[in-house]
Design an enzyme around this catalytic site. Sequence first.
Site, mmCIF file in Angstrom:
data_model
loop_
_atom_site.group_PDB
_atom_site.id
_atom_site.type_symbol
_atom_site.label_atom_id
_atom_site.label_comp_id
_atom_site.label_asym_id
_atom_site.label_seq_id
_atom_site.Cartn_x
_atom_site.Cartn_y
_atom_site.Cartn_z
ATOM 1 N N CYS A 117 0.834 -1.213 0.000
ATOM 2 C CA CYS A 117 0.000 0.000 0.000
ATOM 3 C C CYS A 117 0.857 1.247 0.000
ATOM 4 C CB CYS A 117 -0.890 0.020 1.245
ATOM 5 S SG CYS A 117 -2.260 -1.131 1.144
ATOM 6 N N ARG A 122 8.165 4.190 3.114
ATOM 7 C CA ARG A 122 8.202 2.934 3.885
ATOM 8 C C ARG A 122 9.622 2.379 3.803
ATOM 9 N NH1 ARG A 122 2.669 -0.482 3.108
ATOM 10 N NH2 ARG A 122 3.244 -1.238 5.166
ATOM 11 N N ASP A 125 15.341 0.658 6.524
ATOM 12 C CA ASP A 125 16.646 0.855 7.171
ATOM 13 C C ASP A 125 16.784 0.019 8.449
ATOM 14 O OD1 ASP A 125 14.565 2.701 7.933
ATOM 15 O OD2 ASP A 125 16.021 3.607 9.295
ATOM 16 N N ASP A 306 -4.039 0.691 11.121
ATOM 17 C CA ASP A 306 -4.810 -0.006 10.086
ATOM 18 C C ASP A 306 -6.320 0.108 10.296
ATOM 19 O OD1 ASP A 306 -2.517 -0.675 8.788
ATOM 20 O OD2 ASP A 306 -2.609 -2.820 9.197
ATOM 21 N N ARG A 400 -7.191 -7.322 -1.548
ATOM 22 C CA ARG A 400 -5.870 -7.712 -1.042
ATOM 23 C C ARG A 400 -5.945 -8.199 0.399
ATOM 24 N NH1 ARG A 400 -1.606 -3.257 -1.494
ATOM 25 N NH2 ARG A 400 -0.657 -4.885 -0.263
#
Length: 420
Positions: A117, A122, A125, A306, A400
């Site tokens: 998404c 995003r 690291d 979410d 999804r």
Amino acid sequence: MNKIKIRGGRPLRGTVSIGGMKNSALPILFATVITRGVCVIENLPPVGDIEITLNILAAMGARVTRHSPTVVEIDTSDLRQGTAPNALVRCLRGSNYLIGAELARFGQAKVGLSGGCNLGARPIDLHKKGFIALGATVDDTADYISARVDGSLKGTKIVMDNISVGATANMMLAASTADGTTVIENAAHEPHIVDLACFLNACGARVMGAGTSVIKVRGVKELHGCHYTILPDMIETGTYMVAAAVTGGEVTLKNVIPRHLEAVSAKLREMGITVLEDSETITVRSTGRFGSASILAVPYPGFPTDMQPQMTALLTLADGISTVTDNVFNQRFRYIEELRHMGAGISLDEKNSTATVIGVKSLHGASVTALDLRAGAAMVIAGLAAEGETVISDVDNIRRGYVDIVGKLQSLGADIEYVE
Ligand code: UD1
């Protein structure tokens, strides 16, 4: 069919069963790469991201046998390292887990750049820092991340700069077969991290402390296959809770773990919505009138990012003014423009991190887009409550992560269908 049409205004009533947790299933499926045996996984959610993951594993040489839509057998004995097809890898954020899993099994990994998404930046690291701390060298190219270790990874202490679900899971995968003990500090607490730990332990790993800030992984020589059942999806549960609330309905959700939804339940109750819990069910009862709230999305056990878009959709119809703050991802509010098309009163601060929602009496149907998975769920929620017809495009984004959302909502009385 890539559109959903909803004629809003019908209160949802009835019972719906919740499927397995997508965000557990992803790392667990990729964890099968580490095992040298047969894993049978139950309560798998047959959603788009999971189908892609199974296709990746099959393309890498795993034998994937579907016993039913929710039960899969995976034999990774003959898996070939570094062969995940880029075209599939870039469809998922979770494909990052292949780096940790390949390192644990083969001592080297080569994986394309992940996608998923679009929630803003995003980075990975923290994943890379962790692999390096475990003794791997990591190289980035424009298309791939590769990692390798001479001999085996070495257990060490890894202090996460910030709480990351993905980096925590990836460290658990990589450390599962390292020499010695790895201590992951400032680890994510999410139920999917606990689920992954339970799966790894069922395969012979020694993971302790999952669900707290400090996870210890004692490396073992190798992992074996197992039989495992995935936890219920807390975000699917929360989405139907909010859908029941917004339509003034009464819905019981079966096969859930109410404790995982405490932050969501507490907010709904604060707004005047009834939430009843049993050991494995949650019932939401709403009159369709509810108060405003202030939401701050943070890592578990706080209010989940979410669930932020779905909750914002609900708050558009609250009595009063609400605020919703989400600093987890820097572009998670792109969907508010879509809600505005439906008559919502929302503005965003200049940092894109706090939305102010002025509740309106009603929303009206409109043509909107599912910009990402949870934003798409927010459009469904708004459409269920709106007057008139809402047509949502790009609903592959919704598929999804939601099992048969149209069928489940129809069974609760919604006027919803797929259209061309
Ligand atoms: C997972 C979930 C996603 C959920 C998110 C937060 C999956 C497949 N996805 O995503 O649905 O919204 O957790 O609960 O499980 N970060 C860094 N560097 C890193 C890694 C993360 O700075 O190396 C930052 C991210 O930009 C973000 C925060 O950490 O600001 C949390 O991200 P993270 O928990 O890693 O999310 P994901 O694992 O990508």
